[in-house]
Design a protein around this motif. Sequence first.
Motif, PDB file in Angstrom:
ATOM      1  N   PHE A   1       0.827  -1.203   0.000  1.00 45.33           N
ATOM      2  CA  PHE A   1       0.000   0.000   0.000  1.00 45.33           C
ATOM      3  C   PHE A   1       0.864   1.257   0.000  1.00 45.33           C
ATOM      4  CE2 PHE A   1      -1.675   3.237   3.048  1.00 45.33           C
ATOM      5  CZ  PHE A   1      -2.521   3.876   2.170  1.00 45.33           C
ATOM      6  N   VAL A   2       1.835   1.315   0.905  1.00 45.73           N
ATOM      7  CA  VAL A   2       2.687   2.510   1.018  1.00 45.73           C
ATOM      8  C   VAL A   2       3.458   2.743  -0.281  1.00 45.73           C
ATOM      9  CG1 VAL A   2       4.711   3.475   2.201  1.00 45.73           C
ATOM     10  CG2 VAL A   2       2.844   2.465   3.527  1.00 45.73           C
ATOM     11  N   LEU A   3       4.070   1.690  -0.823  1.00 46.42           N
ATOM     12  CA  LEU A   3       4.816   1.838  -2.076  1.00 46.42           C
ATOM     13  C   LEU A   3       3.910   2.252  -3.232  1.00 46.42           C
ATOM     14  CD1 LEU A   3       7.215  -1.238  -1.846  1.00 46.42           C
ATOM     15  CD2 LEU A   3       7.822   1.187  -1.604  1.00 46.42           C
ATOM     16  N   GLY A   4       2.746   1.632  -3.313  1.00 49.29           N
ATOM     17  CA  GLY A   4       1.804   1.965  -4.376  1.00 49.29           C
ATOM     18  C   GLY A   4       1.286   3.381  -4.259  1.00 49.29           C
ATOM     19  N   PHE A   5       0.883   3.748  -3.055  1.00 51.38           N
ATOM     20  CA  PHE A   5       0.326   5.087  -2.852  1.00 51.38           C
ATOM     21  C   PHE A   5       1.394   6.157  -3.073  1.00 51.38           C
ATOM     22  CE2 PHE A   5      -1.682   8.620  -0.599  1.00 51.38           C
ATOM     23  CZ  PHE A   5      -2.957   8.545  -1.134  1.00 51.38           C
TER      24      PHE A   5
ATOM     25  N   PHE B   1       2.196   5.919 -12.546  1.00 52.49           N
ATOM     26  CA  PHE B   1       0.783   5.642 -12.259  1.00 52.49           C
ATOM     27  C   PHE B   1       0.467   4.158 -12.419  1.00 52.49           C
ATOM     28  CE2 PHE B   1      -0.369  10.235 -12.983  1.00 52.49           C
ATOM     29  CZ  PHE B   1      -0.965  10.438 -11.748  1.00 52.49           C
ATOM     30  N   VAL B   2       0.995   3.546 -13.454  1.00 45.15           N
ATOM     31  CA  VAL B   2       0.748   2.114 -13.664  1.00 45.15           C
ATOM     32  C   VAL B   2       1.384   1.299 -12.537  1.00 45.15           C
ATOM     33  CG1 VAL B   2       1.232   0.155 -15.187  1.00 45.15           C
ATOM     34  CG2 VAL B   2       0.406   2.310 -16.152  1.00 45.15           C
ATOM     35  N   LEU B   3       2.599   1.636 -12.169  1.00 47.40           N
ATOM     36  CA  LEU B   3       3.267   0.960 -11.054  1.00 47.40           C
ATOM     37  C   LEU B   3       2.452   1.109  -9.772  1.00 47.40           C
ATOM     38  CD1 LEU B   3       5.717  -0.506  -9.785  1.00 47.40           C
ATOM     39  CD2 LEU B   3       6.710   1.777  -9.418  1.00 47.40           C
ATOM     40  N   GLY B   4       2.048   2.333  -9.467  1.00 51.28           N
ATOM     41  CA  GLY B   4       1.274   2.579  -8.249  1.00 51.28           C
ATOM     42  C   GLY B   4      -0.052   1.839  -8.256  1.00 51.28           C
ATOM     43  N   GLY B   5      -0.765   1.899  -9.369  1.00 54.37           N
ATOM     44  CA  GLY B   5      -2.040   1.189  -9.464  1.00 54.37           C
ATOM     45  C   GLY B   5      -1.865  -0.311  -9.323  1.00 54.37           C
ATOM     46  N   SER B   6      -0.821  -0.832  -9.926  1.00 52.53           N
ATOM     47  CA  SER B   6      -0.560  -2.275  -9.849  1.00 52.53           C
ATOM     48  C   SER B   6      -0.208  -2.701  -8.422  1.00 52.53           C
ATOM     49  CB  SER B   6       0.572  -2.661 -10.802  1.00 52.53           C
ATOM     50  OG  SER B   6       0.205  -2.371 -12.131  1.00 52.53           O
ATOM     51  N   LEU B   7       0.617  -1.914  -7.754  1.00 50.67           N
ATOM     52  CA  LEU B   7       0.962  -2.225  -6.360  1.00 50.67           C
ATOM     53  C   LEU B   7      -0.262  -2.150  -5.454  1.00 50.67           C
ATOM     54  CD1 LEU B   7       4.389  -0.375  -6.069  1.00 50.67           C
ATOM     55  CD2 LEU B   7       4.009  -2.852  -5.962  1.00 50.67           C
ATOM     56  N   MET B   8      -1.142  -1.204  -5.731  1.00 54.01           N
ATOM     57  CA  MET B   8      -2.370  -1.098  -4.942  1.00 54.01           C
ATOM     58  C   MET B   8      -3.274  -2.312  -5.173  1.00 54.01           C
ATOM     59  SD  MET B   8      -2.143   1.602  -3.073  1.00 54.01           S
ATOM     60  CE  MET B   8      -3.799   2.017  -2.587  1.00 54.01           C
ATOM     61  N   VAL B   9      -3.354  -2.774  -6.416  1.00 53.31           N
ATOM     62  CA  VAL B   9      -4.130  -3.987  -6.699  1.00 53.31           C
ATOM     63  C   VAL B   9      -3.538  -5.164  -5.919  1.00 53.31           C
ATOM     64  CG1 VAL B   9      -4.725  -5.691  -8.476  1.00 53.31           C
ATOM     65  CG2 VAL B   9      -5.002  -3.252  -8.949  1.00 53.31           C
TER      66      VAL B   9
END
Length: 128
Positions: A73-77, A99-107
């Motif tokens: 979550f922290v890395l993605g956000f 944005f793609v990296l963050g969205g993927s980490l959040m998923v």
Amino acid sequence: MKSVADKLGMLLSGLCAIQCALLPILLSVSAVVPGWAHLGHGWVWLTVIGCIALWSFTRGWKQHHDKGVIALFVLGFLSLLVATLLEDRVSILTESALFVLGGSLMVMAHWRNYQLMQCVVAEEKTGA
């Protein structure tokens, strides 16, 4: 009901990643869409995704205390935040990649949280 937040989080984070991957391509080939049309879209996604993540992950943390969920979550956000803050200072490809990296980490964070919450529910049902 316990997994609604994670399912919604996975859906929105995934849509964010897809939209952020495709929108720059669409904007670059479209002469009719002015540059200001995409201004601020990152803050909207960041706010919505952040609120859902906090709802989901605080509930999950109370159940499973898994640091991996919080790390993802922290890395993605942070990736989404950096992309939003730097959106006018970096290339469109760099912004999209963040944005793609963050969205993927959040998923991934929501998926892990969802799986762990399912394990907690199963344990409660069996009395383990």
